[in-house]
Design an enzyme around this catalytic site. Structure first.
Site, PDB file in Angstrom:
ATOM      1  N   CYS A 148       0.821  -1.213   0.000  1.00  0.00           N
ATOM      2  CA  CYS A 148       0.000   0.000   0.000  1.00  0.00           C
ATOM      3  C   CYS A 148       0.855   1.264   0.000  1.00  0.00           C
ATOM      4  O   CYS A 148       0.382   2.332  -0.328  1.00  0.00           O
ATOM      5  CB  CYS A 148      -0.968  -0.013   1.167  1.00  0.00           C
ATOM      6  SG  CYS A 148      -0.202  -0.423   2.716  1.00  0.00           S
ATOM      7  N   GLU A 155       8.535  -1.067  10.937  1.00  0.00           N
ATOM      8  CA  GLU A 155       7.393  -1.998  10.926  1.00  0.00           C
ATOM      9  C   GLU A 155       7.813  -3.345  10.322  1.00  0.00           C
ATOM     10  O   GLU A 155       8.639  -3.392   9.412  1.00  0.00           O
ATOM     11  CB  GLU A 155       6.203  -1.391  10.175  1.00  0.00           C
ATOM     12  CG  GLU A 155       6.510  -0.955   8.766  1.00  0.00           C
ATOM     13  CD  GLU A 155       5.745  -1.733   7.730  1.00  0.00           C
ATOM     14  OE1 GLU A 155       5.139  -2.736   8.106  1.00  0.00           O
ATOM     15  OE2 GLU A 155       5.796  -1.350   6.560  1.00  0.00           O
TER      16      GLU A 155
END
Lengths: 282, 461
Positions: free
Chosen positions: B50, B116
């Site tokens: 994304c 992340e």
């Protein structure tokens, strides 16, 4: 030390306190969090003590004025505005004590400063000599209204922060500023509770005033009283807050539009001190 | 065989551009097949998340600009978008810069949410997809494996990912600016994807109890609802559920928006001004931007959360520094391996040359020693093999090191003096060069081409 100089000191305390509460929002959100948070902590940790010192100084100042003039504080514009500012400071201090919302002070205390500053301008104005002003009924009338003003100012401060927070959250790229403003729901709840206490007080204050007028203890006729701009704005203020309260309680409305009603309510409240009046002394 | 990278990410392209070039999982095989069929492309991997869309290719042409041009043209044709609509947002890298970039990406150093862990899984999936499509060859396989190693090291050796911000953190942070107590909030999940699951998990860690899951495949909604102690709703009923929800997380794979202003207006009337926080983490987006113009609705997409998480980068600068060092180390290992590959054909030639000599000499000796028994002959053969290995060892190591050390601008080992000297010494100049692919199939050469695994060079041979 005179009442005037004590008021000046209280004004300074409120000003520094408001700046201190303001730094909580702005300094902690700057580009360098570590240095700014230390600085903001340094400044903001003095904000609460300064507020309480200001409240105490104003109490002494109002007391000194009453002793020196042998009059109720409401016998002068200075005394009334000073008491109004004092009520705002007390209302905010109470809510901050209960809900730990120091940031609200950044928006509430400027209102107190405006009233106190205006009052200080009128420090040397002649004192009203009406005997009616010394009566208990007038004291109840004015005190109930001024306490409600204090709470309305806190509701207004919450509404301003709500609008600001809403704006920040609506921005495409969220800035870190929002982290130091209380949640929208909390601000909405505090303003609602403040209005919930203030509105009955305002209602009592207005009813007591009307009773006083109809009892014939005042020089003007009831018609003259009700045709007066001051009375008209008082009632308009009451209608604004009634509308707010009914929207919340009966329709269950919430959200940003309701906050604009609180801003309008505060504007009407402040207008009361600004419009010329034929019935009230100020 | 240059390695090229063409891509765009949240750093330089808005979600409006990224969603146009997003390659969904179900079209990835087709995209890889289309790319691999291009004239110059030897290997290809597409990393599409994304936050980024990156195409890694190994090209036949020695000039990377040809490969880059091919990839840009492929993107334009495949996504049916004119090049000028996205080319200004692209970054184009080759060779070492491309390697370093991927290793930083896999280590979470280039992520929207610094450190992340999800990107590592996405890198792995990208490689797997390319392997399934047979578009990843030895170089991209090795590169992506090295990237995964780097990502794992960053996760285990640094605190970059620990206690860091994630989309879930950012969502909670924003939700806390709206709701006094998010544990009383009702969360509606639209699209039971991995991202929404991660976000929901974080919200639950922060005390959220009431969860409703709506998904096109109702069974998946049921599974997710059961997992999080929530309730499943029919996808068609999600507008009804919106009237009761406080926080909405949308993450469907729908190519078009599933919610707009017109659809939300009747719902808002029923909500009577209650705040509605919509987190749209889908790419392409699920919620039309016009929804944000409505009062008491707070719409945030993946880009909008960037500033919420960005501030924490400063607070973890030390971890970032360590992670950069790790990514750099792993990147160097791969580059050394890649350079060493240049020596492989020559090493194969030398080994083949020595092996031929060994075979010739053994044949000659066999004719001279007719009465030797089989056991003694085995000993002679072993000795001959050991001898040739020892002879080949030093030149092999020297050539490999020379290839690793080959300076920028002199990346071709052929330019190195040692290369010509080796050919001269072993008398290879007159011999026909071995085919490069054949040399890579040589088991000895394979050792040279293996990704660096941290063991000393001497043990590699």
């Amino acid at each position: 030390m005179t009442s005037g100089s004590m008021t000046l000191l209280a004004f300074t305390c409120y000003l520094l306190s408001a700046v201190g509460f303001g730094t909580i929002i702005f300094l902690r959100s700057s580009a360098s969090p570590e240095s700014s948070s230390t600085l903001s902590f340094g400044i903001s940790k003095y904000a609460r003590p300064l507020l309480w010192i200001g409240i105490l100084l104003q109490f002494v100042s109002i007391g000194l004025w009453c002793v020196s003039t042998h009059n109720s504080p409401f016998a002068s514009e200075y005394g009334t505005l000073s008491t109004a500012a004092w009520m705002i400071a007390i209302s905010f201090a109470f809510i901050d004590f209960r809900s730990n919302l120091p940031v609200v002070g950044a928006a509430a205390l400027p209102v107190a400063l405006i009233l106190l500053g205006t009052g200080m301008i009128h420090l040397k104005d002649p004192i009203a000599k009406s005997t009616a002003l010394g009566g208990q009924i007038v004291t109840i009338h004015v005190m109930a209204i001024l306490i409600s003003f204090g709470l309305f100012a806190v509701a207004f401060a919450c509404a301003v922060l709500y609008i600001l927070q809403n704006k920040l959250l609506k921005e495409r790229h969220v800035r870190r500023l929002f982290r130091h403003i209380p949640p929208l729901e909390t601000l909405d709840s505090v303003s609602f509770h403040a209005v919930s206490f203030a509105l009955p007080l305002l209602t009592i204050g207005l009813i007591v005033g009307m009773v006083h007028v109809f009892a014939g203890d005042v020089p003007k006729t009831p018609r003259e009283w009700f045709m007066d701009q001051h009375t008209f704005i008082s009632l308009a203020t009451w209608v604004i807050y009634i509308f707010y309260q009914c929207s919340r309680l009966l329709n269950g409305w919430r959200g940003v539009r309701l906050q604009y009603i609180l801003v309008a309510g505060m504007a009407a409240t402040l207008a009361l001190f600004a419009v010329p009046t034929n019935t009230h002394h100020f | 065989m240059p390695l090229v990278l063409v891509g765009l990410s949240h750093h330089n392209a808005s979600i409006e551009v990224r969603e146009k070039l997003n390659t969904a999982d179900y079209v990835l095989p087709h995209a890889l097949a289309s790319l691999s069929s291009a004239l110059d492309i030897r290997e290809a991997v597409i990393l599409s998340t994304c936050n980024r869309m990156e195409v890694y290719c190994v090209t036949d042409s020695s000039d990377p600009s040809y490969g880059i041009k091919t990839v840009v043209s492929h993107l334009s044709n495949f996504h049916k978008i004119a090049e000028d609509q996205f080319s200004s947002h692209l970054y184009k890298k080759s060779d070492e810069a491309a390697v370093q970039h991927l290793l930083r990406v896999a280590s979470g150093l280039d992520s929207l949410v610094l450190g992340e862990a999800q990107i590592l899984g996405q890198v792995r999936s990208a490689l797997r997809a390319a392997q399934s499509a047979n578009s990843a060859g030895s170089i991209l396989n090795a590169l992506f494996q090295q990237a995964i190693t780097s990502g794992k090291r960053v996760q285990t050796e640094t605190g970059l990912g620990r206690g860091s911000f994630s989309i879930g953190h950012a969502a909670v942070d924003l939700a806390r600016s709206i709701f006094s107590d998010i544990s009383h909030a009702t969360v509606l999940i639209v699209g039971a994807g991995k991202m929404s699951e991660l976000t929901l998990r974080h919200l639950q860690e922060c005390g959220v109890h009431s969860v409703v899951v709506a998904n096109r495949t109702h069974d998946r909604a049921l599974i997710m609802a059961e997992k999080f102690g929530g309730r499943a709703a029919r996808f068609d009923d999600f507008l009804e559920e919106l009237a009761h929800a406080d926080i909405v997380i949308t993450s469907t794979s729908s190519p078009h928006t599933i919610l707009d202003r017109k659809m939300l207006l009747p719902v808002l009337k029923r909500r009577r001004g209650r705040s509605l926080f919509i987190i749209d983490i889908a790419v392409p987006r699920d919620v039309n931007i016009d929804v944000d113009r409505l009062d008491n609705v707070y719409l945030k997409n993946i880009d909008d959360l960037q500033d919420v998480v960005a501030g924490d980068a400063n607070e973890r600068s030390q971890e970032v520094e360590i992670s950069e060092i790790i990514a750099g180390e792993e990147s160097d290992k791969f580059i050394r391996w890649l350079r060493a590959r240049e020596a492989a054909p020559l090493i194969a030639e030398i080994r083949s040359h020595i092996e031929n000599i060994r075979q010739e000499e053994l044949s000659l000796l066999r004719t001279q020693l007719q009465d030797i028994n089989e056991r003694d002959w085995q000993r002679i053969e072993t000795m001959a093999r050991s001898l040739t290995n020892k002879i080949a060892r030093e030149p092999t190591l020297s050539l490999k090191h020379a290839a690793e050390r080959a300076a920028d601008g002199e990346t071709a080992l052929q330019n190195h003096s040692l290369y010509s000297a080796a050919r001269e010494i072993f008398g290879l100049h007159s011999r026909k060069s071995l085919d490069k692919e054949d040399s890579i199939n040589d088991p000895d050469v394979d050792r040279v081409t293996e990704p660096y695994n941290g063991t000393p060079d001497e043990e590699t041979f």
